[in-house]
Write an enzyme that holds these catalytic residues in place. Structure first.
Site, PDB file in Angstrom:
ATOM      1  N   ASP A 194     -49.436  14.718 193.901  1.00  0.00           N
ATOM      2  CA  ASP A 194     -50.887  14.798 194.056  1.00  0.00           C
ATOM      3  C   ASP A 194     -51.459  16.000 193.299  1.00  0.00           C
ATOM      4  OD1 ASP A 194     -53.462  14.599 194.956  1.00  0.00           O
ATOM      5  OD2 ASP A 194     -52.956  14.577 197.092  1.00  0.00           O
ATOM      6  N   ASP A 211     -60.285   9.297 197.338  1.00  0.00           N
ATOM      7  CA  ASP A 211     -59.687   8.867 198.610  1.00  0.00           C
ATOM      8  C   ASP A 211     -60.486   7.762 199.288  1.00  0.00           C
ATOM      9  OD1 ASP A 211     -58.111  10.984 197.967  1.00  0.00           O
ATOM     10  OD2 ASP A 211     -58.237  11.941 199.928  1.00  0.00           O
TER      11      ASP A 211
HETATM   12  C1  GLA Z   1     -55.485  13.930 198.570  1.00  0.00           C
HETATM   13  C2  GLA Z   1     -54.920  12.530 198.390  1.00  0.00           C
HETATM   14  C3  GLA Z   1     -54.766  11.862 199.745  1.00  0.00           C
HETATM   15  C4  GLA Z   1     -53.853  12.692 200.626  1.00  0.00           C
HETATM   16  C5  GLA Z   1     -54.403  14.109 200.738  1.00  0.00           C
HETATM   17  C6  GLA Z   1     -53.441  15.042 201.440  1.00  0.00           C
HETATM   18  O1  GLA Z   1     -56.769  13.919 199.074  1.00  0.00           O
HETATM   19  O2  GLA Z   1     -55.749  11.772 197.561  1.00  0.00           O
HETATM   20  O3  GLA Z   1     -54.246  10.564 199.593  1.00  0.00           O
HETATM   21  O4  GLA Z   1     -52.567  12.711 200.063  1.00  0.00           O
HETATM   22  O5  GLA Z   1     -54.640  14.674 199.450  1.00  0.00           O
HETATM   23  O6  GLA Z   1     -53.896  16.347 201.483  1.00  0.00           O
END
Ligand code: GLA
Length: 507
Positions: free
Chosen positions: A269, A329
């Site tokens: 990520d 997200d």
């Molecule tokens: C980002 C990702 C999410 C999750 C969060 C965790 O926002 O896009 O899917 O993994 O981090 O902190």
């Protein structure tokens, strides 16, 4: 008289002192926020996570940024003084109030989801809030494919439901539930730990989980003993989005550690990497971990999470990625889900066996949508050949949630070996029709109603590019609907879908 004079004198002195004091108070009433302030909060797993306020003040005007969890630096939105407190918002829908108190700041944060949190921030040197140096990135090359994920990966991920609460027993329980509910038998095989498992690096730089995960190898053994696979999460930057340790400068070491634990899947990520690297460096950064995984000696599915930046679908396969997020997200509501699900058309050509577009994990069963909306969500994701990562609490599923997640006829569309992602073939008003080709020569067709009133939706065989009579089967009703000549029309409920398989009639 003398006494009276003294009294007047005292009164005058008192008054002038008060005036001076008031003068000072009104000047002091505007405290000095300028400078860099660090706020430490103990998070799940006993990990201390630091955020920074970088503030500049001229008279009553204060501006600056907040480095949330050391991961992202966001500008202050509409900063202003309110009764000498500094008040502002940030992009993550967080409202801040900073109250000056004896050379420290009492910080009150109102999260849109987590409620109210209070902590102190202390002055630190400006350099402390700077991100670490970036590492030298490799020359671009094509990392050989790992030959994994020939169909979209299926499993469960901790984030959407448990977020930072995830721990060893939640993960074990998810593995148990995947088996006992027969979701494992339906194809779900990965149990993925998302953010918030990391603790610290030992004296040799090895990543050590925090106290919520006492023995990662034992956990992997347990998950494997159920016939399932274990996934984990990290970031190419110094910190994850939640502020836990990332893999910056430890890529090969971390990949080896994951392999030694028995990890089968890595979600990587971007998060704090945005503070070090530009978008031009995305590919090289992800290549570094792609190579590290290849060298780890264990097959590990590689899941990129950088929210679709830098046209990741164009270079994802070159870094040996098996899937890449195409959006920000997902949220557990109709607007978020439908905005994502109905905006994937232009990426369809980039999906295929071994490398998939990932419109983010499932929200089915998390409570923010109706059963009809969750069926729409699931149908869309299956048409899109999306990875199917359940994001709910598998131990507490309603019959309708389980029925949606385990519909084998719908899952078969997602897992079709041709690996063709659906595109929109018709859109008018609230009716939208998506279709994809299947390996057996049939088509999967979703007739969606995005509106708030029931609608008749029709798919013409011309739009579908099929000739002659077609057999049609409803994949939610598990029912053959008969043969149709040139079109198929059906009533679709508000925010609902009718998902059909259209097969040429045997001659
Ligand atoms: C980002 C990702 C999410 C999750 C969060 C965790 O926002 O896009 O899917 O993994 O981090 O902190």
């Amino acid at each position: 008289m003398k006494k009276v004079n003294n009294c007047i004198l005292l009164l005058l002195i008192g008054l002038s002192l008060e005036t001076i004091a008031f003068g000072q108070v009104s000047q002091l009433a505007i405290p000095n926020f300028s400078g860099t302030w660090r706020m430490d909060i103990e998070r799940a797993g006993g990990v201390i996570i630091s955020s920074y306020f970088k503030l500049h003040q001229i008279d009553t005007n204060v501006n600056g940024t907040v480095v949330i969890n050391g991961a992202v630096e966001l500008p202050l939105r509409k900063p202003h003084l309110d009764q000498a407190d500094l008040v502002f918002r940030t992009a993550w829908n967080m409202d801040y109030r900073l109250h000056h108190q004896d050379e420290k700041l009492l910080v009150t944060i109102k999260h849109s989801s987590k409620g109210i949190e209070k902590a102190y921030a202390f002055r630190v040197s400006d350099s402390e809030a700077l991100p670490p140096q970036k590492i030298t990135l490799p020359e671009l090359l094509a990392v050989p494919s790992n030959q994994l994920a020939l169909t979209p990966p299926m499993g469960w991920n901790s984030w959407n439901h448990f977020a930072e609460k995830v721990n060893d027993s939640i993960v074990r329980a998810a593995a148990d539930a995947l088996v006992s509910t027969r979701l494992a038998a339906a194809g779900y095989s990965y149990i993925n730990i998302d953010d918030c498992w990391q603790g610290y690096r030992d004296s040799e730089g090895n990543i050590v989980p925090n106290k919520k995960f006492p023995n990662m190898k034992a956990l992997a053994d347990y998950v494997h003993s159920k016939g399932l696979k274990l996934g984990i999460y990290s970031s190419p930057g110094p910190f994850t989005c939640g502020g836990y340790l990332g893999s910056l400068g430890h890529e090969e070491q971390d990949a080896k550690t994951y392999a030694s634990w028995g990890i089968d899947y890595l979600k990587y990520d971007w998060c704090s990497a945005s503070r070090l690297y530009s978008n031009d460096e995305l590919q090289a950064t992800y290549q570094k971990m792609g190579l590290a995984l290849a060298k780890s000696g264990r097959p590990i599915v590689y899941s990129l999470c950088e929210y679709g930046m830098g046209d990741v679908w164009k270079w994802g396969p070159k870094v040996a990625a098996n899937l890449w997020r195409t959006t920000g997200d997902i949220q557990d509501n109709w607007l978020s889900m439908s905005n994502i699900g109905f905006s994937q058309d232009r990426l369809a050509a980039y999906a295929g066996p071994g490398h998939w577009n990932d419109p983010d994990m499932l929200e089915v069963g998390n409570g923010g949508m109706t059963a009809t909306e969750y069926s729409t969500h699931f149908s869309l994701w299956c048409l899109l050949a999306a990875p199917l990562m359940a994001g709910n609490d598998l131990q507490k599923m309603s019959p309708s949630t389980l029925e949606i997640l385990s519909n084998s006829e719908v899952i078969a569309i997602d897992q079709d070996l041709l690996g063709k992602q659906a595109i929109t073939i018709f859109k008018e008003g609230d009716v939208q029709i998506l279709a994809r080709d299947l390996k057996d020569g049939a088509k999967a067709v979703g007739l969606f109603n995005t509106g708030l009133k029931g609608q008749i939706a029709s798919v013409s065989f011309l739009d579908l590019k099929v000739n002659g009579k077609q057999k049609i089967r409803d994949l939610w009703l598990h029912k053959d609907l008969g043969q149709f000549k040139s079109k198929f029309s059906v009533h679709v409920p508000p925010h609902g879908v009718v998902l059909i398989k259209v097969s040429p009639k045997a001659k």
